[in-house]
Design a protein around this motif. Structure first.
Motif, PDB file in Angstrom:
ATOM      1  N   ILE A  13     -30.665   4.364   7.803  1.00 45.21           N
ATOM      2  CA  ILE A  13     -29.836   4.559   6.610  1.00 45.21           C
ATOM      3  C   ILE A  13     -29.477   6.029   6.462  1.00 45.21           C
ATOM      4  N   LEU A  14     -30.443   6.908   6.726  1.00 45.93           N
ATOM      5  CA  LEU A  14     -30.182   8.343   6.650  1.00 45.93           C
ATOM      6  C   LEU A  14     -29.222   8.778   7.750  1.00 45.93           C
ATOM      7  N   ALA A  15     -29.413   8.258   8.951  1.00 43.42           N
ATOM      8  CA  ALA A  15     -28.569   8.651  10.082  1.00 43.42           C
ATOM      9  C   ALA A  15     -27.112   8.241   9.875  1.00 43.42           C
ATOM     10  N   ILE A  16     -26.878   7.068   9.316  1.00 45.07           N
ATOM     11  CA  ILE A  16     -25.524   6.553   9.166  1.00 45.07           C
ATOM     12  C   ILE A  16     -24.796   7.194   7.991  1.00 45.07           C
ATOM     13  N   SER A  17     -25.545   7.754   7.030  1.00 47.41           N
ATOM     14  CA  SER A  17     -24.901   8.251   5.805  1.00 47.41           C
ATOM     15  C   SER A  17     -24.965   9.758   5.620  1.00 47.41           C
ATOM     16  N   LEU A  18     -25.857  10.452   6.329  1.00 44.04           N
ATOM     17  CA  LEU A  18     -26.092  11.869   6.044  1.00 44.04           C
ATOM     18  C   LEU A  18     -24.841  12.716   6.233  1.00 44.04           C
ATOM     19  N   ALA A  19     -24.176  12.598   7.376  1.00 44.19           N
ATOM     20  CA  ALA A  19     -22.990  13.406   7.640  1.00 44.19           C
ATOM     21  C   ALA A  19     -21.884  13.117   6.625  1.00 44.19           C
ATOM     22  N   LYS A  20     -21.731  11.859   6.255  1.00 45.91           N
ATOM     23  CA  LYS A  20     -20.686  11.481   5.301  1.00 45.91           C
ATOM     24  C   LYS A  20     -20.979  12.052   3.917  1.00 45.91           C
ATOM     25  N   ILE A  21     -22.244  12.029   3.520  1.00 48.70           N
ATOM     26  CA  ILE A  21     -22.614  12.593   2.216  1.00 48.70           C
ATOM     27  C   ILE A  21     -22.374  14.101   2.198  1.00 48.70           C
ATOM     28  N   ILE A  22     -22.754  14.776   3.287  1.00 49.65           N
ATOM     29  CA  ILE A  22     -22.555  16.226   3.366  1.00 49.65           C
ATOM     30  C   ILE A  22     -21.082  16.571   3.252  1.00 49.65           C
ATOM     31  N   VAL A  23     -20.232  15.857   3.984  1.00 50.09           N
ATOM     32  CA  VAL A  23     -18.797  16.135   3.957  1.00 50.09           C
ATOM     33  C   VAL A  23     -18.205  15.801   2.594  1.00 50.09           C
ATOM     34  N   PHE A  24     -18.642  14.711   1.984  1.00 51.54           N
ATOM     35  CA  PHE A  24     -18.119  14.332   0.667  1.00 51.54           C
ATOM     36  C   PHE A  24     -18.446  15.399  -0.374  1.00 51.54           C
ATOM     37  N   ILE A  25     -19.698  15.856  -0.382  1.00 49.36           N
ATOM     38  CA  ILE A  25     -20.093  16.906  -1.334  1.00 49.36           C
ATOM     39  C   ILE A  25     -19.346  18.201  -1.023  1.00 49.36           C
ATOM     40  N   GLY A  26     -19.213  18.522   0.263  1.00 52.32           N
ATOM     41  CA  GLY A  26     -18.507  19.747   0.640  1.00 52.32           C
ATOM     42  C   GLY A  26     -17.050  19.742   0.225  1.00 52.32           C
ATOM     43  N   THR A  27     -16.372  18.614   0.392  1.00 55.34           N
ATOM     44  CA  THR A  27     -14.954  18.552  -0.005  1.00 55.34           C
ATOM     45  C   THR A  27     -14.801  18.654  -1.517  1.00 55.34           C
ATOM     46  N   ILE A  28     -15.723  18.047  -2.283  1.00 57.49           N
ATOM     47  CA  ILE A  28     -15.669  18.177  -3.751  1.00 57.49           C
ATOM     48  C   ILE A  28     -15.835  19.636  -4.158  1.00 57.49           C
ATOM     49  N   TRP A  29     -16.774  20.317  -3.509  1.00 54.27           N
ATOM     50  CA  TRP A  29     -16.998  21.733  -3.832  1.00 54.27           C
ATOM     51  C   TRP A  29     -15.757  22.576  -3.516  1.00 54.27           C
ATOM     52  N   VAL A  30     -15.116  22.313  -2.377  1.00 52.01           N
ATOM     53  CA  VAL A  30     -13.915  23.067  -2.008  1.00 52.01           C
ATOM     54  C   VAL A  30     -12.787  22.806  -2.994  1.00 52.01           C
ATOM     55  N   VAL A  31     -12.605  21.551  -3.383  1.00 49.36           N
ATOM     56  CA  VAL A  31     -11.526  21.223  -4.334  1.00 49.36           C
ATOM     57  C   VAL A  31     -11.796  21.873  -5.685  1.00 49.36           C
ATOM     58  N   LEU A  32     -13.035  21.840  -6.150  1.00 51.95           N
ATOM     59  CA  LEU A  32     -13.372  22.494  -7.420  1.00 51.95           C
ATOM     60  C   LEU A  32     -13.084  23.989  -7.356  1.00 51.95           C
ATOM     61  N   ARG A  33     -13.433  24.600  -6.233  1.00 53.21           N
ATOM     62  CA  ARG A  33     -13.200  26.029  -6.095  1.00 53.21           C
ATOM     63  C   ARG A  33     -11.712  26.337  -6.032  1.00 53.21           C
ATOM     64  N   ARG A  34     -10.941  25.475  -5.338  1.00 55.32           N
ATOM     65  CA  ARG A  34      -9.502  25.712  -5.247  1.00 55.32           C
ATOM     66  C   ARG A  34      -8.781  25.484  -6.580  1.00 55.32           C
TER      67      ARG A  34
END
Length: 367
Positions: free
Chosen positions: A343-364
Motif C-alpha cells: 500500500i505504501l509502495a503504490i501510493s507514496l510517490a503519488k502522495i508526494i507529488v500531490f502534496i508538492g503540486t498543491i504547495w506550488v500552486v499555493l505559492r504561485r
C-alpha cells in the motif's frame, strides 16, 4: 445561486487546446514508433519470402497499442507543458487570470481530461494491447521456429501432470526428451513417461510419442515397462487450450479484466499472489498517474512569455514529471518484491507529488 456543472467558455477553450495538443503529440509518437517498429520487422524478416508486406504491417500494428499504453502518461505531461507554454507565450494566461481563472481551475481541468484519457486506455485499450502483444510474441517465436526449455504443469482428469522437455519446436509441435510426471492426489509421483521424441497436434489436442518408456513407481520398488517399437503413447489433453506456447515474459501478462481471475487462481494454487496484485493495482492507478502528470505541467506554467522563463519552466516540468514516473516505478518494484508494504509502495510517490503540486500552486497564487 444556481450551480453550473458545464465548463465555462475559458474552460472549454483550454480543454480544446489541451486535447488538440495531446492528439498532435499522440499521432507524432505513434507514427515514429510505428516506423521504428516496422523497420525492425523488416530487419527480422529479411529473406523470408513467406511473410508478405501486409503481414508485416499487421504485426507492426499489433505492437503499437502496448507501447503507447506504457508512455501515455508522459505524452500527457508533454502535451500539458506545450499547452501552458503556448497560452503563456500568447499572453492568454494573463487574460485568463484577469478574468478570475486561477491555476486551481486550470489544474482541475487538465487533471480531469488526463484522468479521462487514462481511464479510456485502462478500460478499452489495455485489453486490446495485451491480446495483440501476446499474439506478436507468439508469432515471433513460431516464425523463428524457436526452441526453448519447456516446463508446464497442467490438471488432467483431476490430477496434476508435469511436462518437461529439453527443447520444443513451436511451429511443428515437436518435443525432444519429453518427461511427463503423473502425480498422485498427495502430489507424489505415480509414474514417469519418457519419450525421446513427441508430437502435439493442436487441432485435436493429442500428444503422441512413437517410442515411450513408462516407469511405474511403487512403494518399495520400480517396475519398467518398455512399449513395442511401433506402438504409440497417446494422451488427449481436453483441458488445455494451447499446449505449445512460447515461454516469454508476456506469459504472466494479463489484461485488466483477466487479473481478478488470475489472482483468484493463484490464491487457490498457492502461487505468487503479491506480484499479480502489484501488477493489477499498478494498472488501476494509470488514470491517477495521468492526472498528476497534467497537474505537474500546470504547476510548471511560465510566469512570463520571455524565452528564459519558458525554457526553465519547461525543463523543470519535464524533470519533475519524469522523476515522478521513475520514482513510482521503483517504489512499486519494491512493493512487489516485499521490501516495502505494498500500500505504501503504490501510493507514496503519488502522495508526494500531490502534496508538492498543491504547495506550488499555493505559492504561485498567494505568494
Amino acid at each position: 445561486m444556481r450551480t453550473r456543472y458545464w465548463p465555462g467558455t475559458l474552460s472549454r477553450y483550454f480543454i480544446k487546446t489541451y486535447v488538440l495538443h495531446f492528439l498532435s503529440l499522440f499521432m507524432i509518437f505513434a507514427t515514429l514508433i510505428f516506423l521504428i517498429t516496422l523497420i525492425e520487422i523488416f530487419r527480422k524478416t529479411s529473406g523470408d519470402i513467406n511473410i508478405s508486406l501486409f503481414d508485416k504491417l499487421i504485426v507492426t500494428t499489433k505492437q503499437i497499442p502496448f507501447i503507447m499504453e506504457q508512455i501515455i502518461a508522459l505524452i500527457l505531461l508533454i502535451a500539458g507543458l506545450w499547452t501552458v507554454t503556448s497560452l503563456t507565450y500568447k499572453s492568454e494566461m494573463v487574460v485568463a487570470k484577469a478574468a478570475g481563472f486561477s491555476l486551481w481551475r486550470l489544474g482541475s481541468v487538465f487533471g480531469a481530461i488526463a484522468a479521462s484519457i487514462g481511464l479510456c486506455f485502462l478500460l478499452v485499450i489495455n485489453p486490446i494491447s495485451t491480446k495483440w502483444i501476446k499474439e506478436y510474441y507468439q508469432w515471433n517465436s513460431t516464425r523463428d521456429q524457436a526452441t526453448t526449455f519447456f516446463h508446464e504443469k497442467i490438471t488432467y482428469q483431476k490430477r496434476d501432470m508435469i511436462f518437461i522437455a529439453n527443447q520444443v519446436n513451436t511451429r511443428t509441435g515437436t518435443f525432444d526428451d519429453l518427461r511427463i510426471y503423473d502425480l498422485n492426489q498427495d502430489a507424489t509421483i505415480k509414474k514417469v513417461i519418457f519419450a525421446e521424441k513427441a508430437h502435439y497436434n493442436k487441432t485435436n489436442r493429442e500428444l503422441t510419442a512413437p517410442i515411450a518408456h513408462v516407469t511405474h513407481i511403487g512403494d518399495s520398488d520400480k517396475v519398467d515397462i518398455q512399449t513395442k517399437l511401433n506402438d504409440n503413447f497417446k494422451l488427449i489433453l481436453p483441458e488445455l487450450g494451447s499446449f505449445i506456447k512460447f515461454q516469454t515474459k508476456t506469459d504472466k501478462l494479463y489484461s485488466l479484466y483477466d487479473y481478478p481471475r488470475a489472482i483468484s487462481q493463484a490464491e487457490k494454487n498457492n502461487g505468487d499472489v503479491t506480484t499479480l496484485r502489484g501488477h493489477f493495482y499498478q494498472l488501476l492507478s494509470l488514470p491517477i498517474i495521468c492526472a498528476l502528470m497534467a497537474i505537474i505541467a500546470v504547476t510548471a506554467q511560465p510566469r512570463s512569455p520571455r524565452s528564459m522563463h519558458i525554457f526553465k519552466n519547461v525543463l523543470l516540468g519535464l524533470l519533475s514529471g519524469f522523476g515522478f514516473y521513475v520514482l513510482d516505478l521503483v517504489l512499486v518494484t519494491f512493493g512487489k518484491s516485499g521490501d516495502l508494504p505494498f500500500i505504501l509502495a503504490i501510493s507514496l510517490a503519488k502522495i508526494i507529488v500531490f502534496i508538492g503540486t498543491i504547495w506550488v500552486v499555493l505559492r504561485r497564487e498567494y505568494g
